[in-house]
Design a protein around this motif. Structure first.
Motif, PDB file in Angstrom:
ATOM      1  N   GLY A 262       0.796  -1.222   0.000  1.00  0.00           N
ATOM      2  CA  GLY A 262       0.000   0.000   0.000  1.00  0.00           C
ATOM      3  C   GLY A 262       0.827   1.269   0.000  1.00  0.00           C
ATOM      4  N   SER A 263       2.058   1.234   0.540  1.00  0.00           N
ATOM      5  CA  SER A 263       2.912   2.411   0.628  1.00  0.00           C
ATOM      6  C   SER A 263       3.841   2.569  -0.574  1.00  0.00           C
ATOM      7  CB  SER A 263       3.765   2.352   1.908  1.00  0.00           C
ATOM      8  OG  SER A 263       2.954   2.477   3.059  1.00  0.00           O
ATOM      9  N   MET A 264       3.677   1.727  -1.587  1.00  0.00           N
ATOM     10  CA  MET A 264       4.624   1.724  -2.696  1.00  0.00           C
ATOM     11  C   MET A 264       4.213   2.662  -3.816  1.00  0.00           C
ATOM     12  SD  MET A 264       6.037  -1.485  -5.004  1.00  0.00           S
ATOM     13  CE  MET A 264       7.036  -2.114  -3.630  1.00  0.00           C
ATOM     14  N   VAL A 265       5.213   3.373  -4.358  1.00  0.00           N
ATOM     15  CA  VAL A 265       5.082   4.137  -5.597  1.00  0.00           C
ATOM     16  C   VAL A 265       5.973   3.474  -6.637  1.00  0.00           C
ATOM     17  CG1 VAL A 265       5.450   6.362  -6.724  1.00  0.00           C
ATOM     18  CG2 VAL A 265       4.626   6.281  -4.363  1.00  0.00           C
ATOM     19  N   LYS A 266       5.428   3.255  -7.803  1.00  0.00           N
ATOM     20  CA  LYS A 266       6.135   2.572  -8.881  1.00  0.00           C
ATOM     21  C   LYS A 266       6.132   3.497 -10.095  1.00  0.00           C
ATOM     22  CE  LYS A 266       5.972  -1.928 -11.265  1.00  0.00           C
ATOM     23  NZ  LYS A 266       7.287  -2.420 -10.799  1.00  0.00           N
TER      24      LYS A 266
ATOM     25  N   TYR B  43       9.517   2.500  -4.959  1.00  0.00           N
ATOM     26  CA  TYR B  43       9.974   2.936  -3.634  1.00  0.00           C
ATOM     27  C   TYR B  43       8.793   2.857  -2.683  1.00  0.00           C
ATOM     28  CZ  TYR B  43      12.414   5.754  -0.109  1.00  0.00           C
ATOM     29  OH  TYR B  43      13.031   6.199   1.040  1.00  0.00           O
ATOM     30  N   SER B  44       9.059   2.345  -1.478  1.00  0.00           N
ATOM     31  CA  SER B  44       8.011   2.242  -0.459  1.00  0.00           C
ATOM     32  C   SER B  44       8.176   3.331   0.588  1.00  0.00           C
ATOM     33  CB  SER B  44       8.039   0.861   0.211  1.00  0.00           C
ATOM     34  OG  SER B  44       7.580  -0.133  -0.674  1.00  0.00           O
ATOM     35  N   LEU B  45       7.117   4.108   0.786  1.00  0.00           N
ATOM     36  CA  LEU B  45       7.093   5.159   1.810  1.00  0.00           C
ATOM     37  C   LEU B  45       6.595   4.534   3.102  1.00  0.00           C
ATOM     38  CD1 LEU B  45       5.484   7.918  -0.440  1.00  0.00           C
ATOM     39  CD2 LEU B  45       7.895   7.647   0.120  1.00  0.00           C
TER      40      LEU B  45
ATOM     41  N   PRO C 275       2.288   4.243   8.321  1.00  0.00           N
ATOM     42  CA  PRO C 275       1.567   3.038   7.912  1.00  0.00           C
ATOM     43  C   PRO C 275       0.505   3.247   6.844  1.00  0.00           C
ATOM     44  CG  PRO C 275       0.767   3.795  10.037  1.00  0.00           C
ATOM     45  CD  PRO C 275       1.953   4.653   9.698  1.00  0.00           C
ATOM     46  N   GLY C 276       0.066   4.479   6.602  1.00  0.00           N
ATOM     47  CA  GLY C 276      -1.034   4.712   5.679  1.00  0.00           C
ATOM     48  C   GLY C 276      -0.700   4.348   4.240  1.00  0.00           C
ATOM     49  N   LYS C 277      -1.732   4.067   3.481  1.00  0.00           N
ATOM     50  CA  LYS C 277      -1.553   3.750   2.062  1.00  0.00           C
ATOM     51  C   LYS C 277      -1.392   5.027   1.234  1.00  0.00           C
ATOM     52  CE  LYS C 277      -4.526  -0.337   2.369  1.00  0.00           C
ATOM     53  NZ  LYS C 277      -5.799  -0.965   1.902  1.00  0.00           N
ATOM     54  N   VAL C 278      -0.721   4.907   0.097  1.00  0.00           N
ATOM     55  CA  VAL C 278      -0.679   5.999  -0.873  1.00  0.00           C
ATOM     56  C   VAL C 278      -2.030   6.049  -1.583  1.00  0.00           C
ATOM     57  CG1 VAL C 278       0.425   6.901  -2.947  1.00  0.00           C
ATOM     58  CG2 VAL C 278       1.802   5.760  -1.197  1.00  0.00           C
ATOM     59  N   VAL C 279      -2.668   7.221  -1.584  1.00  0.00           N
ATOM     60  CA  VAL C 279      -3.994   7.329  -2.194  1.00  0.00           C
ATOM     61  C   VAL C 279      -4.017   8.239  -3.420  1.00  0.00           C
ATOM     62  CG1 VAL C 279      -5.307   6.725  -0.145  1.00  0.00           C
ATOM     63  CG2 VAL C 279      -4.655   9.091  -0.509  1.00  0.00           C
ATOM     64  N   ASP C 280      -3.002   9.105  -3.601  1.00  0.00           N
ATOM     65  CA  ASP C 280      -2.990   9.942  -4.803  1.00  0.00           C
ATOM     66  C   ASP C 280      -1.630  10.597  -4.973  1.00  0.00           C
ATOM     67  OD1 ASP C 280      -3.987  11.031  -7.137  1.00  0.00           O
ATOM     68  OD2 ASP C 280      -5.697  12.006  -6.193  1.00  0.00           O
TER      69      ASP C 280
ATOM     70  N   VAL D 121       2.044  13.388   3.935  1.00  0.00           N
ATOM     71  CA  VAL D 121       2.240  13.930   2.592  1.00  0.00           C
ATOM     72  C   VAL D 121       3.730  13.954   2.303  1.00  0.00           C
ATOM     73  CG1 VAL D 121       1.816  15.896   1.063  1.00  0.00           C
ATOM     74  CG2 VAL D 121       0.182  15.372   2.890  1.00  0.00           C
ATOM     75  N   TRP D 122       4.129  13.507   1.088  1.00  0.00           N
ATOM     76  CA  TRP D 122       5.523  13.382   0.702  1.00  0.00           C
ATOM     77  C   TRP D 122       5.759  14.099  -0.625  1.00  0.00           C
ATOM     78  CZ3 TRP D 122       9.013   9.873   3.372  1.00  0.00           C
ATOM     79  CH2 TRP D 122       8.414   9.252   4.474  1.00  0.00           C
TER      80      TRP D 122
END
Length: 523
Positions: free
Chosen positions: A176-180, A206-208, A212-217, A233-234
């Motif tokens: 859930g924390s991953m951006v690809k 990369y995993s943020l 613990p929260g999921k990436v949503v947008d 927010v990152w």
């Protein structure tokens, strides 16, 4: 008796529009304590416009995206449902679902899209991501080439020449924390690779995982991609080299509950619905525009009610609509829009007809000019400034059940409008605080209002002996635009209240209110 101007409508400034948080007697002078279907602009207080039916689709859709026809350049809209996706050219619906068969998502698996290099990329988190290439009604969607077969993503966005996917499912394992991100795509082409293990490509992931929260947008902001998680927010900055992107935590005091809950409304400015707040930030500093104004209203929403929420920019009115569910959360539909005007800094509100999604973009139409318009001042439902208006101006298109609407489009309104202010103290001298302590006698008011002659406003006045006591309302009186000069009342109190209502009809604009009032004593 002296005539005083009640400072309820004058000019753009902070703390204007609606205020649900403060006690009425403590509200700033230019705020109102209740409203329905009303906006606050530099033209004054106005009713919101009606919505125009574009087409009855015959199917229920839950996602909408604005694109352009690759062959003609005319506006197109993409409507996504559980099993099918259609293209709309403002008249005709065309099924562009992939040839391999229906999609397998449910109502909760709403499509997320990215428009890059003239191509539309879509994902619902369940099926393989789709690409529409070229974006013409004659072309079907296809599975995204070069995407890994056992990988799925909850969302997909564009940044520079990269596609960014997030909240990744690999086989049966959720990240859930991953951006690809993909390898950069050449103009008009899909990304050639998503393989993060290929050293000859710039694809990566990369995993943020610090929160613990999921990436949503993910929403671009100047040269950054802002990654919104549920709890933080990152920023994502392109640096090239071996790492390609650098990630850094921006805020850990808020996140967003759902996709489309953060938008760029001005260059370098994002506004976000956090689930219980409305926050503006520039990639460095953040500030709430809801605190002390409508925060109590937002805090009253349940978590389930925040899940259908989304934000949309109404560029023509310099507004952001925060679309919310305030009723049955199981429908995953929104029924209310909080309207934030970034010029006046004011907050308004309007009803919505059980809307699933909305987007801002061009709407194809047959433009009227002054020479071709056959309407008159009395019968024209649009503003005269809109006649001959360019199709390049962004409009709002949205979905309600099986119907597609252009929102905020028709000046002839069927919905009722109301605005109310209680706890009014009378300022007897300019640039002085309102007086809330002495008894006063109010005998008449004048409305500075413009609109179609014959339009009816219903005006009700009330008074309070003390801030903590109830309001005694007088009988409602009618104000006829173009005919009524003043309204006579007989009220005594330390504080006053006013309610202005209209049941529909042509638009009006309230510019100010004057009252004839005098002190009736010091006690």
């Amino acid at each position: 008796m002296p005539i005083v101007s009640l400072p309820l409508t004058a000019g753009p400034s902070e703390n204007t529009g609606l205020n649900f948080d403060l006690n009425a007697s403590e509200c700033p002078p230019k705020t109102w304590t209740s409203g329905r279907n009303v906006r606050f602009s530099i033209q004054g207080i106005l009713p919101t416009r009606d919505d125009t039916l574009i087409v009855s689709a015959g199917s229920t859709f839950h996602s909408v995206f604005s694109v352009s026809d690759a062959s003609t350049g005319v506006p197109l809209w993409t409507l996504g449902g559980n099993t099918a996706i259609y293209a709309l050219d403002n008249v005709t619906l065309t099924d562009i679902t992939r040839i391999s068969g229906p999609y397998t998502g449910g109502t909760a698996n709403r499509w997320v899209g990215a428009y890059m290099n003239g191509l539309l990329f879509l994902t619902n988190g369940v099926d393989k991501p789709q690409v529409w290439n070229p974006t013409t009604p004659a072309t079907k969607l296809i599975d995204l080439p070069n995407w890994q077969a056992t990988v799925r993503c909850a969302g997909i966005r564009a940044f520079k020449n990269f596609l960014l996917a997030f909240n990744i499912l690999k086989g049966a394992t959720q990240y859930g924390s991953m951006v690809k991100w993909s390898h950069p795509a050449d103009p008009g082409l899909v990304p050639p690779s998503w393989d993060e293990t290929d050293p000859t490509k710039d694809a990566g992931e990369y995993s943020l995982s610090e929160t613990p929260g999921k990436v949503v947008d993910i929403v671009p902001l100047r040269d950054l991609a802002v990654v919104y998680k549920e709890d933080s927010v990152w920023t994502m900055q392109y640096i090239g080299g071996a790492y390609i992107f650098r990630f850094a935590k921006l805020f850990d005091s808020f996140g967003i509950p759902q996709r489309n809950c953060a938008v760029e409304f001005l260059p370098g400015q994002h506004i976000c619905f956090t689930g219980d707040d409305l926050v503006v930030h520039n990639g460095q500093q953040s500030a709430s525009v809801a605190e002390g104004r409508i925060r109590s209203f937002l805090k009253g929403l349940t978590y389930q009610q925040t899940l259908p929420a989304f934000l949309v920019v109404n560029q023509q009115e310099t507004e952001v609509w925060v679309c919310l569910n305030t009723g049955d959360a199981s429908t995953r539909l929104v029924d209310k829009a909080i309207i934030y005007n970034w010029i006046t800094k004011a907050i308004g509100i309007r009803d919505l007809p059980a809307v699933a999604a909305m987007d801002s973009g061009r709407v194809a139409s047959t433009l009227l000019t002054w020479a071709t318009s056959s309407t008159t001042w009395e019968s024209e439902s649009r503003l005269w400034s809109e006649v001959g208006q360019s199709d390049s101006l962004a409009k709002l298109l949205g979905l309600s059940g099986t119907q597609v609407y252009q929102f905020d489009n028709n000046n002839y309104r069927s919905d009722p409008t109301s605005v109310e202010r209680t706890g009014i103290g009378i300022p007897f001298r300019a640039n002085t605080p309102p007086d809330t302590t002495t008894m006063k006698f109010l005998s008449r008011i004048w409305l500075r209002v413009i609109g179609k002659e014959g339009g009816i406003l219903n005006v009700t006045l009330g008074s309070q002996a003390e801030p903590d006591q109830g309001i005694v309302w007088k009988p409602t009186k009618q104000y006829t635009i173009g005919t009524t000069k003043k309204l006579d009342f007989t009220l005594s109190g330390r504080l006053f209240a006013i309610r202005i209502e209209s049941s529909g009809g042509y638009p009006w604009s309230l510019l100010g209110i004057d009252a004839e009032v005098e002190k009736a004593g010091d006690n």
